[in-house]
Design a protein around this motif. Structure first.
Motif, PDB file in Angstrom:
ATOM      1  N   UNK A 135       0.814  -1.219   0.000  1.00  0.00           N
ATOM      2  CA  UNK A 135       0.000   0.000   0.000  1.00  0.00           C
ATOM      3  C   UNK A 135       0.851   1.273   0.000  1.00  0.00           C
ATOM      4  N   UNK A 136       2.154   1.129   0.181  1.00  0.00           N
ATOM      5  CA  UNK A 136       3.037   2.290   0.228  1.00  0.00           C
ATOM      6  C   UNK A 136       3.550   2.677  -1.152  1.00  0.00           C
ATOM      7  N   UNK A 137       3.775   3.952  -1.349  1.00  0.00           N
ATOM      8  CA  UNK A 137       4.490   4.421  -2.531  1.00  0.00           C
ATOM      9  C   UNK A 137       5.935   3.912  -2.468  1.00  0.00           C
ATOM     10  N   UNK A 138       6.618   3.874  -3.605  1.00  0.00           N
ATOM     11  CA  UNK A 138       8.002   3.372  -3.604  1.00  0.00           C
ATOM     12  C   UNK A 138       8.920   4.091  -2.623  1.00  0.00           C
ATOM     13  N   UNK A 139       8.634   5.364  -2.343  1.00  0.00           N
ATOM     14  CA  UNK A 139       9.446   6.118  -1.382  1.00  0.00           C
ATOM     15  C   UNK A 139       8.722   6.316  -0.061  1.00  0.00           C
ATOM     16  N   UNK A 140       7.697   5.495   0.177  1.00  0.00           N
ATOM     17  CA  UNK A 140       6.899   5.625   1.392  1.00  0.00           C
ATOM     18  C   UNK A 140       7.626   5.121   2.625  1.00  0.00           C
ATOM     19  N   UNK A 141       7.015   5.357   3.780  1.00  0.00           N
ATOM     20  CA  UNK A 141       7.643   4.986   5.040  1.00  0.00           C
ATOM     21  C   UNK A 141       6.605   4.408   6.002  1.00  0.00           C
ATOM     22  N   UNK A 142       7.113   3.645   6.938  1.00  0.00           N
ATOM     23  CA  UNK A 142       6.305   2.984   7.971  1.00  0.00           C
ATOM     24  C   UNK A 142       6.808   3.442   9.328  1.00  0.00           C
ATOM     25  N   UNK A 143       5.874   3.824  10.209  1.00  0.00           N
ATOM     26  CA  UNK A 143       6.218   4.186  11.584  1.00  0.00           C
ATOM     27  C   UNK A 143       5.148   3.606  12.505  1.00  0.00           C
ATOM     28  N   UNK A 144       5.560   2.844  13.512  1.00  0.00           N
ATOM     29  CA  UNK A 144       4.582   2.355  14.489  1.00  0.00           C
ATOM     30  C   UNK A 144       5.252   2.164  15.838  1.00  0.00           C
ATOM     31  N   UNK A 145       4.406   2.078  16.872  1.00  0.00           N
ATOM     32  CA  UNK A 145       4.900   1.709  18.188  1.00  0.00           C
ATOM     33  C   UNK A 145       4.211   0.424  18.633  1.00  0.00           C
ATOM     34  N   UNK A 146       4.995  -0.416  19.294  1.00  0.00           N
ATOM     35  CA  UNK A 146       4.492  -1.677  19.847  1.00  0.00           C
ATOM     36  C   UNK A 146       5.130  -1.862  21.212  1.00  0.00           C
ATOM     37  N   UNK A 147       4.468  -2.609  22.069  1.00  0.00           N
ATOM     38  CA  UNK A 147       4.957  -2.779  23.435  1.00  0.00           C
ATOM     39  C   UNK A 147       6.215  -3.632  23.478  1.00  0.00           C
ATOM     40  N   UNK A 148       7.107  -3.265  24.380  1.00  0.00           N
ATOM     41  CA  UNK A 148       8.211  -4.152  24.730  1.00  0.00           C
ATOM     42  C   UNK A 148       7.672  -5.268  25.626  1.00  0.00           C
ATOM     43  N   UNK A 149       8.547  -6.142  26.082  1.00  0.00           N
ATOM     44  CA  UNK A 149       8.145  -7.330  26.838  1.00  0.00           C
ATOM     45  C   UNK A 149       7.401  -6.952  28.119  1.00  0.00           C
ATOM     46  N   UNK A 150       6.569  -7.868  28.637  1.00  0.00           N
ATOM     47  CA  UNK A 150       5.805  -7.575  29.852  1.00  0.00           C
ATOM     48  C   UNK A 150       6.666  -7.115  31.026  1.00  0.00           C
ATOM     49  N   UNK A 151       7.866  -7.716  31.179  1.00  0.00           N
ATOM     50  CA  UNK A 151       8.687  -7.322  32.320  1.00  0.00           C
ATOM     51  C   UNK A 151       9.231  -5.903  32.190  1.00  0.00           C
ATOM     52  N   UNK A 152       9.070  -5.292  31.017  1.00  0.00           N
ATOM     53  CA  UNK A 152       9.447  -3.904  30.810  1.00  0.00           C
ATOM     54  C   UNK A 152       8.259  -2.958  30.976  1.00  0.00           C
ATOM     55  N   UNK A 153       7.108  -3.531  31.261  1.00  0.00           N
ATOM     56  CA  UNK A 153       5.875  -2.755  31.382  1.00  0.00           C
ATOM     57  C   UNK A 153       5.136  -3.115  32.666  1.00  0.00           C
ATOM     58  N   UNK A 154       5.662  -2.669  33.803  1.00  0.00           N
ATOM     59  CA  UNK A 154       5.034  -3.025  35.084  1.00  0.00           C
ATOM     60  C   UNK A 154       3.603  -2.538  35.215  1.00  0.00           C
ATOM     61  N   UNK A 155       3.196  -1.528  34.465  1.00  0.00           N
ATOM     62  CA  UNK A 155       1.813  -1.052  34.558  1.00  0.00           C
ATOM     63  C   UNK A 155       0.844  -2.143  34.112  1.00  0.00           C
ATOM     64  N   UNK A 156       1.319  -3.088  33.268  1.00  0.00           N
ATOM     65  CA  UNK A 156       0.506  -4.238  32.886  1.00  0.00           C
ATOM     66  C   UNK A 156       0.907  -5.496  33.647  1.00  0.00           C
TER      67      UNK A 156
END
Length: 275
Positions: A135-156
């Motif tokens: 779906x991207x143009x040839x010069x397009x870009x992708x940016x996203x955020x995803x969670x690190x491992x559970x032990x890096x996220x004590x709030x969960x």
């Protein structure tokens, strides 16, 4: 495509979607410190076409649209898209669609594909990211955020450990890369997916922020009933067993309360790549 996200479609329409709509203001406030870093990295421009994958209740779609870019937000969840449409009313550079991003084809190609915690739930991530790459143009870009491992996220992880003894084991036992919040926590696995999909210049940047959960324990626990491990308790347990599990989660949070409320570390990967 053979992609089958039907289980996710049911979950985000019947269970999670209504809960996230109910907790939308809290969730947006909690995630804003991480969202802002991703939006800044994406750097959408006014002449661009942007796809916001798993746009949910529309916070990131609205933020991306502030640049003047034409932003299309897609999500499996009809309740969440309906909320996003309410928030975007009157915006002429926003389109919101109830659609699975894995099979969403457009007549134009995008300059930017963005996602805030919306790309960890694909049944087949290799196939899904391959489709997104197309779906991207040839010069397009992708940016996203995803969670690190559970032990890096004590709030969960903190409430998760507290309620685990009260919940029946999942059958089959979940694997680290199963669809879910932590499916892309391993950067090597994530990079392999993106490489196989055709992306280049793949980067993982570790970002973190305090996840603000509430001003007092009552507010924290009320919010927890909508999302995370406690939400599973509310759904699956009843009576004294449910009360005991909720009390255990409350007890786990209590030592971390401060005069200014409860804030626990949240860590994510800020992932970027080019087509």
């Amino acid at each position: 495509m053979s992609q089958d996200n039907s289980a996710q479609k049911v979950y985000w329409n019947d269970t999670a979607g209504p809960s996230w709509v109910a907790a939308q203001a809290n969730l947006d406030a909690m995630l804003e410190p991480l969202s802002a870093q991703a939006i800044a990295r994406a750097a959408a421009r006014s002449n661009e076409q942007v796809l916001d994958v798993g746009c949910g209740c529309g916070a990131t779609t609205l933020a991306l649209a502030e640049s003047g870019a034409q932003v299309t937000g897609v999500d499996l969840s009809e309740p969440m898209i309906n909320r996003a449409k309410e928030r975007a009313a009157g915006s002429d550079n926003i389109e919101l669609i109830v659609k699975d991003a894995c099979v969403y084809d457009t007549k134009h190609q995008f300059d930017l594909i963005f996602s805030r915690f919306g790309v960890m739930f694909f049944a087949d991530p290799y196939e899904a990211f391959g489709h997104l790459h197309a779906q991207l143009k040839p010069d397009g870009r992708l940016v996203f955020i995803c969670w690190q491992a559970p032990d890096q996220n004590p709030w969960m992880a903190l409430p998760g450990r507290a309620v685990a003894p009260f919940l029946p084991p999942l059958d089959p036992a979940p694997q680290p890369t199963d669809p879910g919040p932590f499916a892309l926590a391993n950067p090597d696995y994530c990079s392999d997916i993106l490489t196989q999909a055709g992306f280049h210049s793949i980067e993982h940047q570790s970002i973190e922020a305090g996840m603000y959960l509430g001003a007092d324990l009552d507010e924290v626990m009320n919010y927890q009933r909508f999302v995370g491990p406690v939400a599973r308790v509310v759904k699956e347990l009843q009576g004294e067993q449910q009360e005991a599990a909720i009390a255990a989660a409350r007890a786990a949070f209590e030592p971390h309360m401060t005069k200014s409320g409860l804030s626990l570390p949240g860590r994510a990967w800020l992932v970027s790549a080019t087509a």
